[in-house]
Design a protein around this motif. Structure first.
Motif: not given
Length: 320
Positions: A123-127, A131-134
């Motif tokens: 889990w990172g700092e980006a929404p 992340t999942l859109s990648a």
């Protein structure tokens, strides 16, 4: 080995998977090649890696395997994105751009045009939706076949899985990878239940308790062990404390009574636990791998499983 479905997905993986975290430093090229050859000959297909392992060296070694003639279809290659080594420093970046850049570099290093299972390393700092859109982008372009997450706690797993289910054009998550062994049962609190609810298979890393459950540390730290190495002692240290001794001793006692090794008992407990699709192992040589492959036709009887549950933290509420 009889392959298992990864959750409710169509991906089939072997009940044991090879982990490559130590490749390039403790496991050199010739040994790694021999390990994979033996593993594939035994019916195994899952190999788990990441850009952070050896700063990309582990992925390069997989690429060398393919360049050397190992058929790509023999392996289910699982790698990760969002956590890399840059200029000798660990960098966590789960933004869309960073994730896709990680993937492109992974494909190049591994000499392949696709990844079978691509996982968000943590889990990172980006929404999370970014992340999942990648993942969705990579799947739509044919670069990734299936997707999962790694080292997510229960609420994080549920958030990600629910987001991906919200619209029909998003890629469902097939798996969650988390540490799980007789010395690390936290996954039973929320992660395993969340995985079951969302139809995700569990990939259990460090199924042998980072090596502590092999019993090799019961009387001290061998010179040639990971616990004796400066770069790996921190990894073993949490499981070499007095509180772990009762569990390790119980595993050794069960092994003696069953005519198995402690490593085999510990592995069987994880491999056949609820929701586990594959138990990831990190053998450093062919002898260690052969010992673990011998578990293929073996099972632990219910009273032994129950006794190990009790000594390591109590009953597993997910057992039927």
């Amino acid at each position: 080995m009889e392959l298992r479905s990864l959750g409710r997905s169509g991906l089939r993986v072997s009940p044991l998977g090879i982990g490559t975290m130590a490749w390039g430093r403790d496991v050199k090229w010739e040994e790694a090649r021999a390990l994979v050859v033996d593993f594939v000959e035994a019916g195994g297909n899952l190999i788990d890696t990441a850009p952070a392992y050896g700063g990309g060296v582990a992925e390069k070694m997989i690429g060398k395997l393919f360049a050397g003639g190992l058929p790509r279809e023999d392996l289910v290659v699982a790698t990760k994105g969002g956590f890399v080594i840059r200029d000798g420093k660990r960098v966590m970046d789960t933004s869309r751009g960073a994730m896709l850049a990680d993937l492109e570099q992974s494909l190049r290093r591994m000499n392949t045009d696709h990844v079978d299972l691509w996982q968000v390393h943590a889990w990172g700092e980006a929404p999370i939706e970014e992340t999942l859109s990648a993942i969705d982008s990579a799947v739509s372009r044919g670069l990734v076949r299936y997707a999962g997450v790694s080292n997510f706690v229960g609420w994080q797993l549920a958030t990600a899985a629910t987001w991906q289910k919200a619209l029909g054009n998003r890629t469902p998550l097939a798996s969650v990878q988390v540490e799980y062994s007789l010395l690390a049962r936290r996954a039973e609190v929320e992660v395993i239940g969340g995985a079951e609810h969302h139809g995700m298979g569990l990939l259990a890393w460090s199924a042998l308790g980072r090596g502590a459950l092999t019993g090799k540390y019961r009387t001290g730290i061998p010179r040639d062990s990971r616990a004796a190495a400066d770069h790996f002692s921190w990894f073993l240290e949490p499981y070499l404390q007095p509180r772990s001794r009762a569990v390790v001793d119980a595993v050794a006692k069960a092994a003696e009574g069953l005519g198995l090794t402690p490593a085999q008992v510990a592995l069987l407990w994880v491999r056949d636990a609820p929701q586990v699709a594959s138990a990831l192992i990190g053998p450093r040589n062919r002898t260690q791998l052969a010992e673990l492959l011998e578990t293929d036709t073996k099972r632990l009887v219910a009273p032994i499983v129950s006794a190990l549950d009790d000594v390591s933290g109590g009953p597993n509420g997910h057992r039927s």
